[in-house]
Scaffold this motif. Structure first.
Motif, short mmCIF file in Angstrom:
data_model
loop_
_atom_site.label_atom_id
_atom_site.label_comp_id
_atom_site.label_asym_id
_atom_site.label_seq_id
_atom_site.Cartn_x
_atom_site.Cartn_y
_atom_site.Cartn_z
N ARG A 84 0.88 -1.17 0.00
CA ARG A 84 0.00 0.00 0.00
C ARG A 84 0.91 1.21 0.00
O ARG A 84 2.08 1.16 0.37
CB ARG A 84 -0.92 0.03 1.22
N TRP A 85 0.36 2.31 -0.47
CA TRP A 85 1.15 3.54 -0.60
C TRP A 85 1.97 3.87 0.61
O TRP A 85 3.10 4.29 0.54
CB TRP A 85 0.20 4.71 -0.89
N GLN A 86 1.34 3.70 1.78
CA GLN A 86 1.99 4.17 2.99
C GLN A 86 3.04 3.18 3.51
O GLN A 86 3.73 3.47 4.46
CB GLN A 86 0.94 4.47 4.08
N ARG A 87 3.15 2.02 2.83
CA ARG A 87 4.03 1.00 3.39
C ARG A 87 5.49 1.45 3.46
O ARG A 87 6.21 1.15 4.39
CB ARG A 87 3.95 -0.29 2.57
N ARG A 88 5.92 2.16 2.47
CA ARG A 88 7.33 2.53 2.43
C ARG A 88 7.52 3.81 1.62
O ARG A 88 6.91 3.98 0.58
CB ARG A 88 8.12 1.42 1.74
N SER A 89 8.36 4.66 2.12
CA SER A 89 8.77 5.76 1.27
C SER A 89 10.27 5.62 1.05
O SER A 89 11.02 5.25 1.96
CB SER A 89 8.43 7.10 1.90
N ILE A 90 10.69 5.83 -0.19
CA ILE A 90 12.11 5.74 -0.52
C ILE A 90 12.61 7.17 -0.66
O ILE A 90 12.11 7.93 -1.49
CB ILE A 90 12.30 4.92 -1.81
N HIS A 91 13.55 7.55 0.19
CA HIS A 91 13.98 8.95 0.25
C HIS A 91 15.11 9.22 -0.73
O HIS A 91 16.04 8.43 -0.87
CB HIS A 91 14.42 9.31 1.66
N VAL A 92 15.00 10.35 -1.39
CA VAL A 92 16.06 10.81 -2.28
C VAL A 92 16.80 11.94 -1.58
O VAL A 92 16.18 12.85 -1.02
CB VAL A 92 15.47 11.33 -3.61
N LEU A 93 18.13 11.85 -1.58
CA LEU A 93 18.97 12.85 -0.93
C LEU A 93 19.80 13.58 -1.98
O LEU A 93 20.04 13.04 -3.07
CB LEU A 93 19.95 12.15 0.05
N GLY A 94 20.26 14.78 -1.66
CA GLY A 94 21.21 15.47 -2.53
C GLY A 94 20.64 16.69 -3.21
O GLY A 94 19.46 17.02 -3.08
N GLY A 95 21.52 17.35 -3.95
CA GLY A 95 21.21 18.66 -4.55
C GLY A 95 20.01 18.64 -5.48
O GLY A 95 19.29 19.64 -5.58
N LEU A 96 19.77 17.52 -6.14
CA LEU A 96 18.66 17.48 -7.11
C LEU A 96 17.31 17.71 -6.43
O LEU A 96 16.37 18.20 -7.05
CB LEU A 96 18.65 16.14 -7.85
N THR A 97 17.23 17.38 -5.15
CA THR A 97 15.96 17.54 -4.43
C THR A 97 15.69 19.02 -4.13
O THR A 97 14.59 19.37 -3.71
CB THR A 97 15.96 16.77 -3.08
N LYS A 98 16.70 19.87 -4.32
CA LYS A 98 16.56 21.28 -3.94
C LYS A 98 16.43 22.20 -5.15
O LYS A 98 16.48 23.43 -5.02
CB LYS A 98 17.77 21.71 -3.10
N VAL A 99 16.29 21.62 -6.36
CA VAL A 99 16.14 22.44 -7.57
C VAL A 99 14.75 23.07 -7.55
O VAL A 99 13.74 22.35 -7.48
CB VAL A 99 16.33 21.58 -8.84
N PRO A 100 14.64 24.42 -7.59
CA PRO A 100 13.31 25.05 -7.56
C PRO A 100 12.48 24.62 -8.79
O PRO A 100 13.04 24.39 -9.87
CB PRO A 100 13.64 26.55 -7.62
N GLY A 136 10.63 24.30 -12.03
CA GLY A 136 10.78 25.02 -13.29
C GLY A 136 12.21 25.36 -13.65
O GLY A 136 12.51 25.67 -14.79
N GLU A 137 13.14 25.29 -12.68
CA GLU A 137 14.55 25.56 -12.99
C GLU A 137 15.26 24.27 -13.38
O GLU A 137 14.73 23.17 -13.19
CB GLU A 137 15.23 26.21 -11.79
N LEU A 138 16.46 24.45 -13.95
CA LEU A 138 17.24 23.27 -14.35
C LEU A 138 18.40 23.09 -13.39
O LEU A 138 18.97 24.07 -12.90
CB LEU A 138 17.76 23.46 -15.78
N PRO A 139 18.79 21.85 -13.11
CA PRO A 139 19.94 21.64 -12.23
C PRO A 139 21.24 22.01 -12.96
O PRO A 139 21.30 21.93 -14.19
CB PRO A 139 19.90 20.14 -11.94
N ALA A 140 22.24 22.42 -12.20
CA ALA A 140 23.56 22.71 -12.79
C ALA A 140 24.30 21.40 -13.03
O ALA A 140 24.03 20.38 -12.38
CB ALA A 140 24.35 23.58 -11.83
N VAL A 141 25.25 21.43 -13.96
CA VAL A 141 26.16 20.30 -14.14
C VAL A 141 26.86 20.05 -12.79
O VAL A 141 27.26 20.99 -12.12
CB VAL A 141 27.20 20.61 -15.25
N GLY A 142 26.93 18.80 -12.41
CA GLY A 142 27.56 18.45 -11.14
C GLY A 142 26.55 18.18 -10.03
O GLY A 142 26.91 17.64 -8.99
N THR A 143 25.29 18.55 -10.26
CA THR A 143 24.26 18.27 -9.26
C THR A 143 24.10 16.75 -9.09
O THR A 143 24.06 16.02 -10.08
CB THR A 143 22.91 18.89 -9.68
N CYS A 144 23.99 16.32 -7.85
CA CYS A 144 23.90 14.88 -7.56
C CYS A 144 22.62 14.55 -6.80
O CYS A 144 21.96 15.43 -6.26
CB CYS A 144 25.09 14.43 -6.71
#
Lengths: 151, 151
Positions: free
Chosen positions: A3-19, A21-29
């Motif tokens: 079920r949806w709530q069973r597990r969430s898989i977390h993503v870490l790193g700079g890509l999660t902070k891209v506003p 509509g903007e594009l990530p910079a080269v080197g973003t992980c």
């Protein structure tokens, strides 16, 4: 069972902070730390029909180079699109190359990592190195992904 | 919810008839006809954490080029290893390239097809063209797989 709530898989790193509509910079992980259980592997086998005993049959595996069950390679690889699907909703995968170098064992912690290596602004296309590391930190899967990002 | 007996995915074609321990000839084909349901897509999203609304949110999809939910591309691609896992148990995937050209919609019948294009006997390695067709018979996914076959 799932079920949806069973597990969430977390993503870490700079890509999660891209506003939005903007594009990530080269080197973003971005990265994911995760462990696939035997239950996960059985569910994936059921979903795809891939009942290769390398993933499901511990006795068969003792006679192979791996000695014990390994996770379906493409199930590990599925975590690359997860990085985009979970952080930049609406991302569209264009291509992925995959080379399986080492096994990931069932119940073995793995780490998935992407790094943006090229950004084609006009097309909103990012090209990324994609890697999966085993519990020893060795590269188990390598490849490259091309992904179109949403506006 | 998923149990072994719930579904079998059948593989058709010459690859299913290769005697144990032998290698397929160049030109040997195999295919799978299958349809992924919304339940399958939800289970895959749960398994991988890829909650991209392109796959799960019909309202979000109306605002995209696809108009309605599409199957995770890599879930469709998962049927390529199924062909080997289900017919030549113990096969080991070495690599797969994937290019996503058209969407496969949820509940849309798809066809997966592989053709052996090269056989490296000493290594027991086969190189295959891998294709996925949508319900209109158009090529939705293309690529190439390298697979080591068991003795």
């Amino acid at each position: 069972m799932y079920r949806w709530q069973r597990r969430s898989i977390h993503v870490l790193g700079g890509l999660t902070k891209v506003p939005k509509g903007e594009l990530p910079a080269v080197g973003t992980c971005a990265e994911i730390h995760h462990t696939f259980t035997s239950n996960d592997v059985e569910n994936f086998a059921q979903l795809t029909g891939d009942t290769n005993p390398l993933h499901l049959d511990p006795i068969f595996c003792t006679k192979t180079q791996f000695k014990k069950p390994i996770v379906h390679g493409i199930l590990c690889t599925s975590l690359f699109p997860t990085i985009f699907g979970a952080t930049l909703p609406g991302s569209i995968y264009v291509s992925q190359s995959i080379r399986f170098k080492k096994p990931i064992y069932v119940n073995e912690p793995l780490q998935i990592r992407i790094e943006v290596t090229q950004v084609k602004e006009r097309m909103r296309l990012v090209i990324c190195n994609t890697e999966c590391f085993n519990a020893q930190g060795e590269v188990a899967i390598t490849g490259q992904a091309n992904v179109l990002l949403p506006k």
